[in-house]
Scaffold this active site. Structure first.
Site, short mmCIF file in Angstrom:
data_model
loop_
_atom_site.label_atom_id
_atom_site.label_comp_id
_atom_site.label_asym_id
_atom_site.label_seq_id
_atom_site.Cartn_x
_atom_site.Cartn_y
_atom_site.Cartn_z
N TYR A 136 7.32 -2.47 -6.20
CA TYR A 136 6.86 -3.41 -7.29
C TYR A 136 6.26 -2.50 -8.67
CZ TYR A 136 6.61 -7.25 -3.78
OH TYR A 136 6.68 -8.37 -2.87
N LYS A 188 8.56 2.79 6.55
CA LYS A 188 10.18 2.79 6.95
C LYS A 188 10.41 4.17 6.67
CE LYS A 188 13.65 0.54 8.30
NZ LYS A 188 14.00 0.07 9.65
N ASP A 221 10.08 -3.15 10.34
CA ASP A 221 10.83 -4.31 11.11
C ASP A 221 9.97 -4.48 12.29
OD1 ASP A 221 11.51 -1.49 11.29
OD2 ASP A 221 13.49 -2.10 11.45
N ASP A 245 3.12 -7.30 1.28
CA ASP A 245 3.35 -8.57 0.79
C ASP A 245 3.95 -9.56 1.80
OD1 ASP A 245 3.47 -10.93 -1.09
OD2 ASP A 245 4.84 -10.02 -2.48
N ASP A 249 2.10 -12.66 4.29
CA ASP A 249 2.59 -14.00 4.37
C ASP A 249 2.67 -14.29 5.90
OD1 ASP A 249 2.43 -14.20 1.56
OD2 ASP A 249 4.29 -15.44 1.68
MG MG Z 1 3.50 -12.95 -1.70
#
Ligand code: MG
Ligand code: NAI
Length: 362
Positions: A136, A188, A221, A245, A249
């Protein structure tokens, strides 16, 4: 009684609904004589973009820097404003400009809250997400727009300093929590060889300074699988911006609902205010109907109190949330009930007034 200046950025859709609930909780603490708050509201987000052509003024960082803390709802109205506008003009400038380099997302399965997992065990971990760079960072662009040769490039930026400071925070947190004393690194590096190799190497260097903390490492993953298969095994998880992020969730879903989780965007050096928000977005699908679960926003307020040093007030709010959930009612729709935002907020406020009637916290 200590006093704090709080910049309130409610945002869009359910943002203002849940932030109003959180502010009522803070005001109640003030009425109870625990601490004082001076709130100033900033109406930024997608609505502000529609009114002014920008999601927030260009000097937003300078305007919020003098405050003791920022209480943020959620921005976004994707049917009317492209989501990237709010990210570019509001969220990422705040996180980067105020150097909020840790995004802290606690995940705990509480008594009274059903998990979608059959055998969840005792889930109690924290995701420490690097919050200023990574995927980001905002580096990139699009050229030959609209044409057949159009190109989009979005570069992931990992710096040794950026990775190291987030990881150090994770190890210090594992020590402070004093539980499993474990830090799990999400990576990763098999596919993102350049950036995630630097990430992994930095993790190994930092880990060497904390011989009392056990470590683990998984590709993201596999990690998304382990969080479902054995979430109770984790203590502190450190991840890059995008990976953290996504995993947080997932963590919210396995601990009941995205509407329950609060988060802190921290400037651990305390060179400016930190920012506190529910982890959920602006949920346009349920906005304006009083259906949103306010507990994530209220939990974020408790994280803010804790960061401000108001530990007693933070524990009181946490205890009121936990007791409300343990009672099993009222429940908002995301928890399988039919109560609204107002009823849920009132239940928390009642328990602030009579804390001794609540279940003990932890
Ligand atoms: Mg989020
Ligand atoms: P979302 O988190 O807003 O919604 C996902 C699902 O969870 C929806 O079904 C929604 O109804 C439900 N939900 C979310 N919060 C809830 C609550 N408090 N109570 C009950 N149910 C709740 O994510 P989505 O749909 O991907 O994004 C919607 C908008 O929010 C977009 O514009 C997005 O960019 C923005 N967003 C903003 C964030 C921020 O300001 N930090 C973070 C994530 C998304």
């Amino acid at each position: 009684m200590n006093g704090y200046s709080i910049a309130v950025v409610p945002g869009d859709n359910i943002g203002p609904e849940v932030i109003a609930a959180g502010c009522r909780v803070l005001e109640r603490l003030q009425d109870l004589g625990l601490c004082r708050f001076a709130f100033e509201h900033f109406p930024w987000g997608a609505g502000h973009y529609l009114r002014t052509g920008r999601a927030a003024p260009e000097d937003l960082v300078a305007r919020l820097r003098p405050f003791d803390a920022i209480y943020f709802g959620a921005h976004g109205d994707p049917a009317r404003v492209p989501d990237r506008v709010g990210s570019r003009e509001l969220m990422h400038p705040l996180r980067q400009g105020l150097d909020l380099y840790v995004n802290l997302r606690p995940a705990r399965l509480l008594p009274g809250v059903p998990s979608p997992l059959r055998d969840p065990g005792d889930i109690d971990f924290v995701v420490v997400r690097e919050n200023t760079e990574g995927e980001y960072a905002g580096a990139g662009g699009r050229v030959h727009r609209g044409g057949p040769d159009e190109i989009a490039v979005q570069t992931t930026v990992v710096t040794r300093r950026g990775a190291e400071r987030a990881m150090r925070f994770a190890f210090e947190l594992a020590r402070r929590r004093g539980g499993k004393r474990h830090v799990h690194c999400v990576t990763k590096s098999n596919a993102l060889a350049h950036v995630m190799e630097l990430w992994d190497e930095t993790f190994a260097l930092v880990a060497a300074d904390y011989p009392d903390i056990r470590t683990g490492k998984s590709h993201v993953d596999a990690m998304s699988m382990y969080l479902i298969e054995r979430p109770a095994a984790f203590d502190v998880i450190v991840a890059s911006n995008l990976m953290g992020d996504i995993l947080s969730d997932e963590a919210a879903a396995i601990t009941g609902s995205v509407g329950l989780a609060g988060s802190a965007n921290l400037n651990p050096a305390r060179s400016g205010p930190s920012m506190f928000e529910p982890i959920h977005g602006s949920a346009p699908d349920i906005a304006g109907r009083g259906l949103a679960n306010p507990l994530g926003a209220i939990r974020a307020a408790a994280l803010m109190l804790d960061w401000l040093g108001e530990r007693g007030a933070a524990r009181l709010v946490d205890g009121a949330i936990d007791a409300t959930l343990a009672a099993g009612h009222p429940r908002t729709r995301d928890l399988g009930g039919d109560a609204g935002t107002g009823a849920m907020t009132a239940a928390v406020l009642d328990r602030l007034d009579a804390p001794h009637a609540t279940a003990p916290h932890r």
